[in-house]
Design a protein around this motif. Structure first.
Motif, PDB file in Angstrom:
ATOM      1  N   LEU A 185       3.740   6.801   4.165  1.00 29.95           N
ATOM      2  CA  LEU A 185       3.522   7.565   2.937  1.00 29.95           C
ATOM      3  C   LEU A 185       4.249   8.906   2.940  1.00 29.95           C
ATOM      4  O   LEU A 185       4.656   9.389   1.890  1.00 29.95           O
ATOM      5  CB  LEU A 185       2.026   7.779   2.704  1.00 29.95           C
ATOM      6  N   VAL A 186       4.428   9.502   4.105  1.00 28.07           N
ATOM      7  CA  VAL A 186       5.114  10.802   4.158  1.00 28.07           C
ATOM      8  C   VAL A 186       6.604  10.680   4.468  1.00 28.07           C
ATOM      9  O   VAL A 186       7.330  11.656   4.370  1.00 28.07           O
ATOM     10  CB  VAL A 186       4.443  11.776   5.164  1.00 28.07           C
ATOM     11  N   SER A 187       7.053   9.475   4.797  1.00 27.43           N
ATOM     12  CA  SER A 187       8.457   9.266   5.131  1.00 27.43           C
ATOM     13  C   SER A 187       9.331   9.327   3.882  1.00 27.43           C
ATOM     14  O   SER A 187       8.939   8.847   2.818  1.00 27.43           O
ATOM     15  CB  SER A 187       8.629   7.901   5.792  1.00 27.43           C
TER      16      SER A 187
ATOM     17  N   SER B 274      -3.205   5.017  -2.304  1.00 36.18           N
ATOM     18  CA  SER B 274      -3.185   5.236  -0.855  1.00 36.18           C
ATOM     19  C   SER B 274      -3.165   6.725  -0.529  1.00 36.18           C
ATOM     20  O   SER B 274      -3.859   7.184   0.378  1.00 36.18           O
ATOM     21  CB  SER B 274      -1.977   4.545  -0.216  1.00 36.18           C
ATOM     22  N   VAL B 275      -2.375   7.489  -1.279  1.00 39.84           N
ATOM     23  CA  VAL B 275      -2.322   8.938  -1.070  1.00 39.84           C
ATOM     24  C   VAL B 275      -3.687   9.556  -1.363  1.00 39.84           C
ATOM     25  O   VAL B 275      -4.180  10.397  -0.599  1.00 39.84           O
ATOM     26  CB  VAL B 275      -1.210   9.585  -1.926  1.00 39.84           C
ATOM     27  N   VAL B 276      -4.330   9.127  -2.438  1.00 41.64           N
ATOM     28  CA  VAL B 276      -5.661   9.646  -2.773  1.00 41.64           C
ATOM     29  C   VAL B 276      -6.651   9.330  -1.645  1.00 41.64           C
ATOM     30  O   VAL B 276      -7.471  10.177  -1.271  1.00 41.64           O
ATOM     31  CB  VAL B 276      -6.151   9.089  -4.128  1.00 41.64           C
ATOM     32  N   ALA B 277      -6.556   8.136  -1.076  1.00 37.56           N
ATOM     33  CA  ALA B 277      -7.451   7.771   0.030  1.00 37.56           C
ATOM     34  C   ALA B 277      -7.246   8.695   1.229  1.00 37.56           C
ATOM     35  O   ALA B 277      -8.215   9.125   1.862  1.00 37.56           O
ATOM     36  CB  ALA B 277      -7.227   6.318   0.425  1.00 37.56           C
ATOM     37  N   TYR B 278      -6.000   9.023   1.546  1.00 32.93           N
ATOM     38  CA  TYR B 278      -5.734   9.936   2.660  1.00 32.93           C
ATOM     39  C   TYR B 278      -6.157  11.361   2.323  1.00 32.93           C
ATOM     40  O   TYR B 278      -6.604  12.102   3.200  1.00 32.93           O
ATOM     41  CB  TYR B 278      -4.269   9.879   3.096  1.00 32.93           C
TER      42      TYR B 278
ATOM     43  N   LEU C   8       0.827  -1.215   0.000  1.00 34.04           N
ATOM     44  CA  LEU C   8       0.000   0.000   0.000  1.00 34.04           C
ATOM     45  C   LEU C   8       0.860   1.263   0.000  1.00 34.04           C
ATOM     46  O   LEU C   8       0.464   2.285  -0.564  1.00 34.04           O
ATOM     47  CB  LEU C   8      -0.939   0.012   1.208  1.00 34.04           C
ATOM     48  N   ALA C   9       2.015   1.192   0.639  1.00 33.48           N
ATOM     49  CA  ALA C   9       2.896   2.360   0.718  1.00 33.48           C
ATOM     50  C   ALA C   9       3.877   2.451  -0.446  1.00 33.48           C
ATOM     51  O   ALA C   9       4.514   3.482  -0.636  1.00 33.48           O
ATOM     52  CB  ALA C   9       3.677   2.333   2.025  1.00 33.48           C
TER      53      ALA C   9
END
Length: 91
Positions: free
Chosen positions: A67-69, A12-16, A4-5
């Motif tokens: 995702l932000v790492s 995954s980014v769109v979901a967040y 997912l990442a």
């Protein structure tokens, strides 16, 4: 979760982004909370509802952090903290 990442990072980014947009747009809330409900249901098949809710929150938080790492996540990024919670919960 690693997939997912990484492989599914864009979705995954769109979901967040949807999840965040729902803070200001109530019409988006049902769609954004459906994921949490589904995930909690999956976890509830294996642990009690309190632990399932905690695992859902951890899953979401760990995925968000990944995702932000700036570094690519590995299995241990997710497995170690989730395993620890499951051990403490007796699951």
């Amino acid at each position: 979760m690693v997939d997912l990442a990484t492989k599914h990072r864009t979705s995954s980014v769109v979901a967040y982004e949807l999840y965040s947009a729902a803070l200001r747009r109530p019409g988006l809330r049902a769609a954004s909370t459906a994921w949490d409900a589904m995930l909690t249901e999956v976890f509830s098949a294996h642990v009690d509802s309190t632990v399932a809710t905690a695992l859902t929150a951890m899953f979401d938080g760990l995925l968000h952090q990944a995702l932000v790492s700036p570094t690519r996540p590995v299995r241990a990024t997710f497995e170690d903290p989730l395993r620890r919670v499951l051990m403490e919960a007796g699951g």
